[in-house]
Design a protein around this motif. Sequence first.
Motif, PDB file in Angstrom:
ATOM      1  N   LEU A  93       7.908  41.235  17.548  1.00 35.73           N
ATOM      2  CA  LEU A  93       7.279  42.680  17.722  1.00 35.73           C
ATOM      3  C   LEU A  93       6.832  43.074  19.389  1.00 35.73           C
ATOM      4  CD1 LEU A  93       4.507  42.656  14.943  1.00 35.73           C
ATOM      5  CD2 LEU A  93       6.799  43.164  14.871  1.00 35.73           C
ATOM      6  N   LEU A  94       6.955  42.037  20.248  1.00 36.42           N
ATOM      7  CA  LEU A  94       6.569  42.427  21.308  1.00 36.42           C
ATOM      8  C   LEU A  94       7.261  43.448  22.141  1.00 36.42           C
ATOM      9  CD1 LEU A  94       5.166  38.882  22.750  1.00 36.42           C
ATOM     10  CD2 LEU A  94       3.809  40.848  22.243  1.00 36.42           C
ATOM     11  N   PRO A  95       8.785  43.099  22.079  1.00 38.83           N
ATOM     12  CA  PRO A  95       9.454  44.028  22.889  1.00 38.83           C
ATOM     13  C   PRO A  95       9.428  45.390  22.323  1.00 38.83           C
ATOM     14  CG  PRO A  95      11.026  42.095  22.161  1.00 38.83           C
ATOM     15  CD  PRO A  95       9.632  42.173  21.472  1.00 38.83           C
ATOM     16  N   VAL A  96       9.106  45.735  21.269  1.00 33.99           N
ATOM     17  CA  VAL A  96       9.015  47.260  20.929  1.00 33.99           C
ATOM     18  C   VAL A  96       7.481  47.592  21.225  1.00 33.99           C
ATOM     19  CG1 VAL A  96       9.106  48.713  19.045  1.00 33.99           C
ATOM     20  CG2 VAL A  96      10.703  47.147  18.909  1.00 33.99           C
ATOM     21  N   ASN A  98      -5.769  44.554  12.170  1.00 31.72           N
ATOM     22  CA  ASN A  98      -5.498  44.085  10.839  1.00 31.72           C
ATOM     23  C   ASN A  98      -4.124  43.586  10.431  1.00 31.72           C
ATOM     24  OD1 ASN A  98      -8.269  44.504  10.014  1.00 31.72           O
ATOM     25  ND2 ASN A  98      -7.974  46.734   9.473  1.00 31.72           N
ATOM     26  N   GLU A  99      -2.862  44.317  11.008  1.00 28.10           N
ATOM     27  CA  GLU A  99      -1.735  44.007  10.604  1.00 28.10           C
ATOM     28  C   GLU A  99      -0.850  43.550  11.786  1.00 28.10           C
ATOM     29  OE1 GLU A  99      -0.939  44.007   7.689  1.00 28.10           O
ATOM     30  OE2 GLU A  99      -2.821  44.763   6.869  1.00 28.10           O
ATOM     31  N   ALA A 100       0.104  42.695  11.373  1.00 26.10           N
ATOM     32  CA  ALA A 100       0.935  42.373  12.534  1.00 26.10           C
ATOM     33  C   ALA A 100       2.122  43.477  12.530  1.00 26.10           C
ATOM     34  CB  ALA A 100       1.539  41.013  12.253  1.00 26.10           C
ATOM     35  N   SER A 101       1.873  44.383  13.283  1.00 32.17           N
ATOM     36  CA  SER A 101       2.586  45.731  13.408  1.00 32.17           C
ATOM     37  C   SER A 101       2.845  45.914  14.713  1.00 32.17           C
ATOM     38  CB  SER A 101       2.324  46.773  12.163  1.00 32.17           C
ATOM     39  OG  SER A 101       1.193  47.250  12.626  1.00 32.17           O
ATOM     40  N   VAL A 102       3.832  46.652  14.983  1.00 34.24           N
ATOM     41  CA  VAL A 102       3.919  47.601  16.341  1.00 34.24           C
ATOM     42  C   VAL A 102       2.947  48.647  16.481  1.00 34.24           C
ATOM     43  CG1 VAL A 102       5.332  49.045  17.869  1.00 34.24           C
ATOM     44  CG2 VAL A 102       6.423  47.106  16.555  1.00 34.24           C
ATOM     45  N   TRP A 103       2.484  49.324  15.536  1.00 37.78           N
ATOM     46  CA  TRP A 103       1.353  50.565  15.661  1.00 37.78           C
ATOM     47  C   TRP A 103       0.154  49.800  15.815  1.00 37.78           C
ATOM     48  CZ3 TRP A 103      -3.333  51.964  14.067  1.00 37.78           C
ATOM     49  CH2 TRP A 103      -3.525  53.469  14.193  1.00 37.78           C
TER      50      TRP A 103
END
Length: 284
Positions: A48-51, A161-166
């Motif tokens: 997820l890091l690049p984005v 809470n979530e492993a997400s870009v947002w």
Amino acid sequence: MLFHYNKDNLVEGKRKNKEEICKEFGMDSSLPLFSFVGRLVGEKAADLLPVAIQDALLHNPGRANYIVLGSGQHDIEYQLKELRNIAGGFYNCYIGYQEALSHGLYAASDFLLMPSRVEPCGLNQLYALRFGTMPLVRRVCGLIDTVVDVGDAGGYGLCFNEASVWDITYTVRRAIHLYDNNPKEYATYCKQMMELDFSWNKAAANYIQLYQQLKIKNMAIRTITHATEILSVILGGGGRGRQVFGRTRSGWGRDRQMRPWGGGHQRAHNCRAGGDYATMTGGD
């Protein structure tokens, strides 16, 4: 060469170390520095890091720097290296592992990124806390146990809470806002982190305290249970049970025929063994 510091000269120490790191990577040391140190694999949410970093650069232009140190999946490594071409000097990476650089990043960074999908315990956030570097962590596994959000009582980190870009980019915005708009509050959190004790000395003491509490509680439960069993035998079972005390509702009519306390050893044994009331009272 790292500048060694403690909570009393934290601000000066961070500044000197950040100047060295930013000079090495061609960055402006006056900006807050975010770093990621670890394996570039899915478990660490490194994919997820690049984005996420690109979005953070887009939504917070010119307000922070980002450095990634690690190695792992080739596709993630490739994306992170390509990101340097569009980051405009606010991002850089080192693909591989260099222990001295990892220590330098902990000492120089203002924030540490840990968006892990899985983290049974986690050591990086503990290293960061000792260096007075605020961790940005996902609420998962060991990270929940060691990092408390600044929005909660006694908090000193930033959580999502979530492993997400947002979620990552939103928490980065929170961090930048705290750093830029509340520098004294941020410095207080950093000093608080450095005073935390996650050593085995404290953990062992906590285990011993818990064991003693459980031991005392278990002894109390056993005592109450035993007393309850005795009382249920004495008070239960109608008239014969009450004759243990040497009298019935009708008075003392059978007192002379009873020996409620005679043969005490046998009667106590029968009582403990759950014998019938007649045996326990010396009745028929």
